[in-house]
Design a protein around this motif. Sequence first.
Motif, PDB file in Angstrom:
ATOM      1  N   CYS A  66      -4.700  24.291 -13.719  1.00 26.18           N
ATOM      2  CA  CYS A  66      -5.075  25.250 -12.694  1.00 26.18           C
ATOM      3  C   CYS A  66      -4.038  26.363 -12.565  1.00 26.18           C
ATOM      4  O   CYS A  66      -2.850  26.137 -12.746  1.00 26.18           O
ATOM      5  CB  CYS A  66      -5.205  24.512 -11.374  1.00 26.18           C
ATOM      6  SG  CYS A  66      -5.793  25.547 -10.051  1.00 26.18           S
ATOM      7  N   CYS A  68      -2.869  27.562  -9.976  1.00 34.85           N
ATOM      8  CA  CYS A  68      -1.990  27.375  -8.819  1.00 34.85           C
ATOM      9  C   CYS A  68      -0.734  26.586  -9.184  1.00 34.85           C
ATOM     10  O   CYS A  68       0.026  26.209  -8.300  1.00 34.85           O
ATOM     11  CB  CYS A  68      -2.736  26.710  -7.668  1.00 34.85           C
ATOM     12  SG  CYS A  68      -3.022  24.948  -7.878  1.00 34.85           S
ATOM     13  N   CYS A  70      -0.416  23.596 -10.212  1.00 30.38           N
ATOM     14  CA  CYS A  70      -0.531  22.240  -9.693  1.00 30.38           C
ATOM     15  C   CYS A  70       0.169  21.256 -10.634  1.00 30.38           C
ATOM     16  O   CYS A  70       0.021  21.350 -11.839  1.00 30.38           O
ATOM     17  CB  CYS A  70      -2.019  21.931  -9.594  1.00 30.38           C
ATOM     18  SG  CYS A  70      -2.419  20.240  -9.258  1.00 30.38           S
ATOM     19  N   CYS A 100      -8.042  20.332  -7.175  1.00 29.52           N
ATOM     20  CA  CYS A 100      -8.167  21.765  -7.468  1.00 29.52           C
ATOM     21  C   CYS A 100      -9.626  22.138  -7.727  1.00 29.52           C
ATOM     22  O   CYS A 100     -10.088  23.198  -7.291  1.00 29.52           O
ATOM     23  CB  CYS A 100      -7.325  22.142  -8.675  1.00 29.52           C
ATOM     24  SG  CYS A 100      -5.565  22.210  -8.309  1.00 29.52           S
ATOM     25  N   HIS A 104     -10.568  25.120  -5.399  1.00 26.25           N
ATOM     26  CA  HIS A 104     -10.658  26.460  -6.006  1.00 26.25           C
ATOM     27  C   HIS A 104     -11.031  26.310  -7.478  1.00 26.25           C
ATOM     28  O   HIS A 104     -10.202  26.471  -8.365  1.00 26.25           O
ATOM     29  CB  HIS A 104      -9.354  27.277  -5.826  1.00 26.25           C
ATOM     30  CG  HIS A 104      -8.097  26.484  -6.020  1.00 26.25           C
ATOM     31  ND1 HIS A 104      -7.254  26.168  -4.988  1.00 26.25           N
ATOM     32  CD2 HIS A 104      -7.555  25.952  -7.125  1.00 26.25           C
ATOM     33  CE1 HIS A 104      -6.235  25.471  -5.476  1.00 26.25           C
ATOM     34  NE2 HIS A 104      -6.401  25.327  -6.759  1.00 26.25           N
TER      35      HIS A 104
HETATM   36 ZN   LIG Z   1      -5.186  24.452  -8.240  1.00 25.06          ZN
END
Ligand SMILES: [Zn+2]
Length: 108
Positions: A66, A68, A70, A100, A104
Amino acid sequence: MTHALNRATTANYHHLDQDDQAEFDRYMERADNAATNGEYLAHMVIAARIAGINLPYGGHIRLCACSCSCPTIFNPDHPDAHCIEQTPDYNLDRHQCPTCADWHRETA
Ligand SMILES: [Zn+2]
Ligand SMILES: [Zn+2]
Protein backbone atom coordinates in the motif's frame (compact mmCIF):
# COMPACT_ATOMS: atom_id res chain seq x y z
CA MET A 1 -8.59 -31.89 18.44
CA THR A 2 -5.49 -30.57 20.15
CA HIS A 3 -5.16 -27.04 21.37
CA ALA A 4 -3.48 -25.08 18.63
CA LEU A 5 -0.86 -22.68 19.81
CA ASN A 6 -1.76 -19.12 19.18
CA ARG A 7 0.44 -18.62 16.15
CA ALA A 8 0.71 -15.25 14.53
CA THR A 9 -0.56 -15.03 10.99
CA THR A 10 0.48 -11.42 10.52
CA ALA A 11 3.51 -9.45 11.65
CA ASN A 12 4.66 -5.86 11.77
CA TYR A 13 7.80 -5.16 9.76
CA HIS A 14 8.71 -2.31 12.10
CA HIS A 15 8.80 -4.70 15.04
CA LEU A 16 11.68 -6.65 13.52
CA ASP A 17 15.14 -5.51 14.48
CA GLN A 18 17.44 -4.24 11.75
CA ASP A 19 19.17 -7.55 11.14
CA ASP A 20 15.86 -9.32 10.82
CA GLN A 21 14.53 -6.66 8.47
CA ALA A 22 17.60 -7.12 6.27
CA GLU A 23 17.20 -10.91 6.35
CA PHE A 24 13.51 -10.61 5.64
CA ASP A 25 14.17 -8.31 2.67
CA ARG A 26 16.80 -10.68 1.36
CA TYR A 27 14.49 -13.68 1.38
CA MET A 28 11.55 -11.75 -0.03
CA GLU A 29 13.79 -10.64 -2.86
CA ARG A 30 14.99 -14.19 -3.42
CA ALA A 31 11.37 -15.34 -3.45
CA ASP A 32 10.55 -12.61 -5.93
CA ASN A 33 13.31 -13.71 -8.27
CA ALA A 34 13.13 -17.47 -7.68
CA ALA A 35 13.28 -19.47 -10.88
CA THR A 36 11.10 -22.33 -9.70
CA ASN A 37 7.95 -22.53 -7.64
CA GLY A 38 9.65 -24.84 -5.13
CA GLU A 39 12.41 -22.33 -4.58
CA TYR A 40 9.90 -19.52 -4.25
CA LEU A 41 7.87 -21.42 -1.65
CA ALA A 42 10.97 -22.31 0.36
CA HIS A 43 11.98 -18.65 0.51
CA MET A 44 8.44 -17.74 1.56
CA VAL A 45 8.66 -20.10 4.54
CA ILE A 46 12.03 -18.69 5.60
CA ALA A 47 10.93 -15.06 5.22
CA ALA A 48 7.80 -15.82 7.24
CA ARG A 49 9.83 -17.46 9.99
CA ILE A 50 12.11 -14.42 10.22
CA ALA A 51 9.00 -12.28 10.64
CA GLY A 52 7.69 -14.61 13.35
CA ILE A 53 4.90 -16.08 11.27
CA ASN A 54 4.55 -19.84 11.24
CA LEU A 55 3.82 -20.47 7.59
CA PRO A 56 3.34 -24.02 6.32
CA TYR A 57 5.24 -24.93 3.17
CA GLY A 58 3.06 -23.91 0.25
CA GLY A 59 1.82 -20.74 1.92
CA HIS A 60 2.50 -17.17 0.94
CA ILE A 61 3.26 -13.92 2.71
CA ARG A 62 3.51 -10.37 1.45
CA LEU A 63 4.61 -7.09 2.90
CA CYS A 64 1.72 -4.72 2.33
CA ALA A 65 2.34 -2.81 -0.92
CA CYS A 66 0.00 0.00 0.00
CA SER A 67 1.13 3.57 -0.67
CA CYS A 68 0.56 4.42 3.03
CA SER A 69 3.82 2.57 3.83
CA CYS A 70 1.94 0.06 5.91
CA PRO A 71 4.32 -2.35 7.70
CA THR A 72 1.93 -5.30 7.83
CA ILE A 73 3.23 -8.68 6.75
CA PHE A 74 0.28 -10.91 5.96
CA ASN A 75 -1.08 -13.81 3.94
CA PRO A 76 -2.24 -12.61 0.49
CA ASP A 77 -4.65 -15.56 0.36
CA HIS A 78 -6.67 -13.94 3.13
CA PRO A 79 -10.18 -13.33 1.74
CA ASP A 80 -10.00 -9.60 2.56
CA ALA A 81 -6.54 -9.05 1.10
CA HIS A 82 -6.58 -7.16 -2.17
CA CYS A 83 -4.29 -7.72 -5.15
CA ILE A 84 -3.31 -4.28 -6.49
CA GLU A 85 -1.30 -5.54 -9.39
CA GLN A 86 -0.06 -8.79 -10.88
CA THR A 87 3.60 -8.69 -11.80
CA PRO A 88 4.03 -11.35 -14.49
CA ASP A 89 7.84 -11.24 -14.52
CA TYR A 90 8.16 -11.68 -10.78
CA ASN A 91 6.74 -14.04 -8.19
CA LEU A 92 5.54 -11.41 -5.74
CA ASP A 93 2.47 -9.59 -6.94
CA ARG A 94 1.49 -6.41 -5.08
CA HIS A 95 -1.10 -6.84 -2.37
CA GLN A 96 -2.77 -4.63 0.18
CA CYS A 97 -3.32 -6.09 3.61
CA PRO A 98 -6.97 -6.60 4.67
CA THR A 99 -6.99 -3.40 6.76
CA CYS A 100 -5.67 -1.22 3.92
CA ALA A 101 -7.95 -2.91 1.40
CA ASP A 102 -10.83 -2.00 3.65
CA TRP A 103 -9.77 1.58 4.44
CA HIS A 104 -8.26 2.79 1.17
CA ARG A 105 -8.37 0.22 -1.57
CA GLU A 106 -6.01 0.86 -4.44
CA THR A 107 -6.00 -0.21 -8.04
CA ALA A 108 -2.99 -0.27 -10.31
ZN1 LIG B 1 -2.60 1.43 3.42
ZN1 LIG C 1 -1.57 -2.46 4.74
